[in-house]
Design a protein around this motif. Structure first.
Motif, PDB file in Angstrom:
ATOM      1  N   VAL A  23      76.318  88.724  74.586  1.00  0.00           N
ATOM      2  CA  VAL A  23      75.191  89.666  74.616  1.00  0.00           C
ATOM      3  C   VAL A  23      73.967  88.998  75.235  1.00  0.00           C
ATOM      4  N   MET A  24      73.738  87.740  74.892  1.00  0.00           N
ATOM      5  CA  MET A  24      72.596  87.013  75.447  1.00  0.00           C
ATOM      6  C   MET A  24      72.713  86.899  76.968  1.00  0.00           C
ATOM      7  N   LEU A  25      73.924  86.653  77.458  1.00  0.00           N
ATOM      8  CA  LEU A  25      74.133  86.570  78.905  1.00  0.00           C
ATOM      9  C   LEU A  25      74.001  87.938  79.561  1.00  0.00           C
ATOM     10  N   ALA A  26      74.648  88.949  78.995  1.00  0.00           N
ATOM     11  CA  ALA A  26      74.623  90.293  79.579  1.00  0.00           C
ATOM     12  C   ALA A  26      73.207  90.862  79.600  1.00  0.00           C
ATOM     13  N   GLY A  27      72.441  90.562  78.564  1.00  0.00           N
ATOM     14  CA  GLY A  27      71.079  91.061  78.497  1.00  0.00           C
ATOM     15  C   GLY A  27      70.088  90.222  79.280  1.00  0.00           C
ATOM     16  N   LYS A  28      70.568  89.113  79.843  1.00  0.00           N
ATOM     17  CA  LYS A  28      69.728  88.178  80.596  1.00  0.00           C
ATOM     18  C   LYS A  28      68.566  87.662  79.753  1.00  0.00           C
ATOM     19  N   PHE A  29      68.854  87.480  78.443  1.00  0.00           N
ATOM     20  CA  PHE A  29      67.846  86.918  77.546  1.00  0.00           C
ATOM     21  C   PHE A  29      67.735  85.414  77.735  1.00  0.00           C
ATOM     22  N   ARG A  30      68.847  84.768  78.078  1.00  0.00           N
ATOM     23  CA  ARG A  30      68.875  83.341  78.372  1.00  0.00           C
ATOM     24  C   ARG A  30      69.930  83.098  79.457  1.00  0.00           C
ATOM     25  N   SER A  31      69.769  81.998  80.186  1.00  0.00           N
ATOM     26  CA  SER A  31      70.729  81.646  81.237  1.00  0.00           C
ATOM     27  C   SER A  31      71.923  80.912  80.632  1.00  0.00           C
ATOM     28  N   GLN A  32      72.965  80.799  81.411  1.00  0.00           N
ATOM     29  CA  GLN A  32      74.158  80.056  80.999  1.00  0.00           C
ATOM     30  C   GLN A  32      73.773  78.618  80.634  1.00  0.00           C
ATOM     31  N   HIS A  33      72.942  78.021  81.469  1.00  0.00           N
ATOM     32  CA  HIS A  33      72.514  76.641  81.226  1.00  0.00           C
ATOM     33  C   HIS A  33      71.751  76.527  79.905  1.00  0.00           C
ATOM     34  N   GLN A  34      70.851  77.448  79.635  1.00  0.00           N
ATOM     35  CA  GLN A  34      70.100  77.417  78.381  1.00  0.00           C
ATOM     36  C   GLN A  34      71.022  77.593  77.180  1.00  0.00           C
ATOM     37  N   LEU A  35      71.974  78.505  77.294  1.00  0.00           N
ATOM     38  CA  LEU A  35      72.896  78.753  76.191  1.00  0.00           C
ATOM     39  C   LEU A  35      73.794  77.549  75.917  1.00  0.00           C
ATOM     40  N   ASN A  36      74.113  76.789  76.957  1.00  0.00           N
ATOM     41  CA  ASN A  36      74.955  75.604  76.777  1.00  0.00           C
ATOM     42  C   ASN A  36      74.293  74.563  75.875  1.00  0.00           C
ATOM     43  N   THR A  37      72.973  74.596  75.785  1.00  0.00           N
ATOM     44  CA  THR A  37      72.259  73.608  74.977  1.00  0.00           C
ATOM     45  C   THR A  37      71.895  74.143  73.587  1.00  0.00           C
ATOM     46  N   MET A  38      72.205  75.404  73.311  1.00  0.00           N
ATOM     47  CA  MET A  38      71.814  76.018  72.040  1.00  0.00           C
ATOM     48  C   MET A  38      72.945  75.987  71.025  1.00  0.00           C
ATOM     49  N   SER A  39      72.580  75.847  69.765  1.00  0.00           N
ATOM     50  CA  SER A  39      73.553  75.938  68.675  1.00  0.00           C
ATOM     51  C   SER A  39      73.853  77.417  68.406  1.00  0.00           C
ATOM     52  N   PRO A  40      74.953  77.706  67.715  1.00  0.00           N
ATOM     53  CA  PRO A  40      75.233  79.103  67.358  1.00  0.00           C
ATOM     54  C   PRO A  40      74.094  79.743  66.550  1.00  0.00           C
ATOM     55  N   ASP A  41      73.502  78.995  65.643  1.00  0.00           N
ATOM     56  CA  ASP A  41      72.370  79.528  64.878  1.00  0.00           C
ATOM     57  C   ASP A  41      71.165  79.772  65.775  1.00  0.00           C
ATOM     58  N   GLY A  42      70.959  78.900  66.739  1.00  0.00           N
ATOM     59  CA  GLY A  42      69.868  79.077  67.692  1.00  0.00           C
ATOM     60  C   GLY A  42      70.051  80.335  68.524  1.00  0.00           C
ATOM     61  N   MET A  43      71.293  80.587  68.960  1.00  0.00           N
ATOM     62  CA  MET A  43      71.581  81.810  69.724  1.00  0.00           C
ATOM     63  C   MET A  43      71.346  83.043  68.865  1.00  0.00           C
ATOM     64  N   ARG A  44      71.812  82.983  67.633  1.00  0.00           N
ATOM     65  CA  ARG A  44      71.637  84.116  66.711  1.00  0.00           C
ATOM     66  C   ARG A  44      70.147  84.413  66.517  1.00  0.00           C
ATOM     67  N   ASN A  45      69.375  83.381  66.244  1.00  0.00           N
ATOM     68  CA  ASN A  45      67.949  83.573  66.009  1.00  0.00           C
ATOM     69  C   ASN A  45      67.229  84.066  67.256  1.00  0.00           C
ATOM     70  N   THR A  46      67.627  83.581  68.415  1.00  0.00           N
ATOM     71  CA  THR A  46      67.022  84.036  69.662  1.00  0.00           C
ATOM     72  C   THR A  46      67.337  85.505  69.902  1.00  0.00           C
ATOM     73  N   LEU A  47      68.580  85.912  69.633  1.00  0.00           N
ATOM     74  CA  LEU A  47      68.935  87.321  69.794  1.00  0.00           C
ATOM     75  C   LEU A  47      68.130  88.182  68.828  1.00  0.00           C
ATOM     76  N   ILE A  48      67.951  87.724  67.618  1.00  0.00           N
ATOM     77  CA  ILE A  48      67.153  88.467  66.633  1.00  0.00           C
ATOM     78  C   ILE A  48      65.724  88.643  67.142  1.00  0.00           C
ATOM     79  N   VAL A  49      65.140  87.585  67.681  1.00  0.00           N
ATOM     80  CA  VAL A  49      63.771  87.669  68.202  1.00  0.00           C
ATOM     81  C   VAL A  49      63.705  88.643  69.376  1.00  0.00           C
ATOM     82  N   GLU A  50      64.670  88.562  70.285  1.00  0.00           N
ATOM     83  CA  GLU A  50      64.687  89.462  71.444  1.00  0.00           C
ATOM     84  C   GLU A  50      64.842  90.920  71.008  1.00  0.00           C
TER      85      GLU A  50
END
Length: 72
Positions: A7-34
């Motif tokens: 969802v983060m990739l499809a929504g262009k909320f973060r790039s592939q490179h940014q997501l590669n450095t994020m933890s699963p909890d970090g991705m979850r929290n970022t999606l919640i903020v978005e």
């Protein structure tokens, strides 16, 4: 690939490179903020990952198909 990551990739909320450095909890929290910035939903933290990803997918679909914009 996790659903939230997709969802983060499809929504262009973060790039592939940014997501590669994020933890699963970090991705979850970022999606919640978005999503919180684009919806009236207030209790996003209470949803499990699959439900949260589904809600995010609907939001991304509505934006991508231009059925709704962020203001709506």
């Amino acid at each position: 690939m996790s659903l939230i990551r997709g969802v983060m990739l499809a929504g262009k909320f973060r790039s592939q490179h940014q997501l590669n450095t994020m933890s699963p909890d970090g991705m979850r929290n970022t999606l919640i903020v978005e999503m919180a910035g684009r919806s009236r939903q207030t209790n996003l933290q209470s949803f499990d990952d699959d439900t949260l990803a589904g809600m995010g997918a609907v939001l991304v679909f509505l934006r991508t198909a231009r059925i709704r914009d962020d203001a709506a």
